[in-house]
Design a protein around this motif. Structure first.
Motif, short mmCIF file in Angstrom:
data_model
loop_
_atom_site.label_atom_id
_atom_site.label_comp_id
_atom_site.label_asym_id
_atom_site.label_seq_id
_atom_site.Cartn_x
_atom_site.Cartn_y
_atom_site.Cartn_z
N LEU A 85 0.84 -1.19 0.00
CA LEU A 85 0.00 0.00 0.00
C LEU A 85 0.88 1.24 0.00
N VAL A 86 0.46 2.27 -0.75
CA VAL A 86 1.17 3.54 -0.75
C VAL A 86 0.16 4.64 -0.45
N PHE A 87 0.47 5.42 0.59
CA PHE A 87 -0.36 6.54 1.00
C PHE A 87 0.46 7.82 0.84
N LEU A 88 -0.22 8.94 0.55
CA LEU A 88 0.45 10.23 0.42
C LEU A 88 -0.25 11.27 1.28
N ARG A 89 0.56 12.20 1.81
CA ARG A 89 0.06 13.38 2.51
C ARG A 89 1.11 14.46 2.32
N ASP A 90 0.74 15.53 1.66
CA ASP A 90 1.68 16.62 1.39
C ASP A 90 2.96 16.06 0.76
N LEU A 91 4.10 16.30 1.36
CA LEU A 91 5.38 15.82 0.82
C LEU A 91 5.85 14.56 1.54
N GLN A 92 4.90 13.79 2.04
CA GLN A 92 5.25 12.58 2.79
C GLN A 92 4.60 11.35 2.15
N ARG A 93 5.39 10.30 2.00
CA ARG A 93 4.91 9.02 1.42
C ARG A 93 5.01 7.95 2.50
N TYR A 94 3.94 7.18 2.66
CA TYR A 94 3.87 6.14 3.69
C TYR A 94 3.61 4.83 2.96
N CYS A 95 4.61 3.98 2.90
CA CYS A 95 4.49 2.69 2.21
C CYS A 95 4.36 1.58 3.24
N VAL A 96 3.39 0.71 3.04
CA VAL A 96 3.12 -0.39 3.96
C VAL A 96 3.17 -1.69 3.15
N THR A 97 4.02 -2.61 3.54
CA THR A 97 4.06 -3.92 2.90
C THR A 97 3.71 -4.96 3.96
N LEU A 98 2.74 -5.81 3.61
CA LEU A 98 2.26 -6.84 4.53
C LEU A 98 2.43 -8.20 3.89
N ARG A 99 2.90 -9.16 4.66
CA ARG A 99 2.99 -10.54 4.18
C ARG A 99 2.95 -11.46 5.39
N TYR A 100 2.57 -12.70 5.14
CA TYR A 100 2.58 -13.66 6.24
C TYR A 100 4.01 -14.05 6.55
N ALA A 101 4.31 -14.16 7.83
CA ALA A 101 5.66 -14.50 8.27
C ALA A 101 5.79 -15.97 8.62
N ASP A 102 4.68 -16.72 8.52
CA ASP A 102 4.72 -18.14 8.85
C ASP A 102 3.83 -18.93 7.90
N LYS A 103 4.06 -20.23 7.82
CA LYS A 103 3.30 -21.10 6.92
C LYS A 103 1.84 -21.20 7.33
N GLU A 104 1.57 -21.07 8.61
CA GLU A 104 0.20 -21.22 9.11
C GLU A 104 -0.65 -19.97 8.86
N LYS A 105 -0.01 -18.89 8.42
CA LYS A 105 -0.67 -17.61 8.13
C LYS A 105 -1.38 -17.05 9.36
#
Length: 119
Positions: A85-105
Motif C-alpha cells: 500500500l502507498v499513502f500520500l500526505r503533502d510531501l510525505q509518502r507512507y508505504c506499507v508492505t504486509l505478508r505472512y511471516a509463517d506457513k500457518e498464516k
C-alpha cells in the motif's frame, strides 16, 4: 566495522518511535532504521503481529486516513498473498508492505517506509 556496522551506509538505528509510525495493537517491533539521502529522509520499521493480513490492512487504511493520508496505490506484494500500500500526505509518502511471516498464516510481517521531503 564491528562496532559501527552501519557506518557509510546512510542508515542509522532509530532508538525511539517517530510520531508518524503506527503499528496495530500487539505488534512487536523487529527493527527500525533511519536514512537520509539528499533532501529526503526515510524511516524504515518492521513489525510482526499475530493477525490476518486483511485486518492489518484495514488498520492502516483507517489510521492513515484519520491522519490525513490518501491511499494512492494498492497492489500485490512480491510474496504471494501479501499486499503493498502507498499513502500520500503533502510531501510525505507512507508505504506499507504486509505478508505472512509463517506457513500457518497466523503472523503478519509489516514493513513501513515513511519518506519525507525535507524541503
Amino acid at each position: 566495522m564491528a562496532s559501527e556496522p552501519l557506518a557509510g551506509t546512510g542508515l542509522e538505528i532509530l532508538r525511539g518511535g517517530a510520531d508518524d509510525i503506527f503499528a496495530p495493537p500487539g505488534a512487536v517491533r523487529c527493527c527500525a532504521f533511519g536514512r537520509k539521502i539528499d533532501d529526503e529522509t526515510a524511516d524504515i520499521v518492521a513489525y510482526t503481529v499475530k493477525a490476518e493480513i486483511g485486518d492489518v490492512e484495514k488498520f492502516y487504511g483507517d489510521r492513515l486516513a484519520q491522519a490525513g493520508y490518501k491511499l494512492m496505490q494498492r497492489k500485490p506484494a512480491l510474496r504471494p498473498g501479501g499486499v503493498s500500500l502507498v499513502f500520500l500526505r503533502d510531501l510525505q509518502r507512507y508505504c506499507v508492505t504486509l505478508r505472512y511471516a509463517d506457513k500457518e498464516k497466523k503472523m503478519v510481517k509489516i514493513v513501513l517506509v515513511v519518506a519525507k521531503n525535507d524541503q
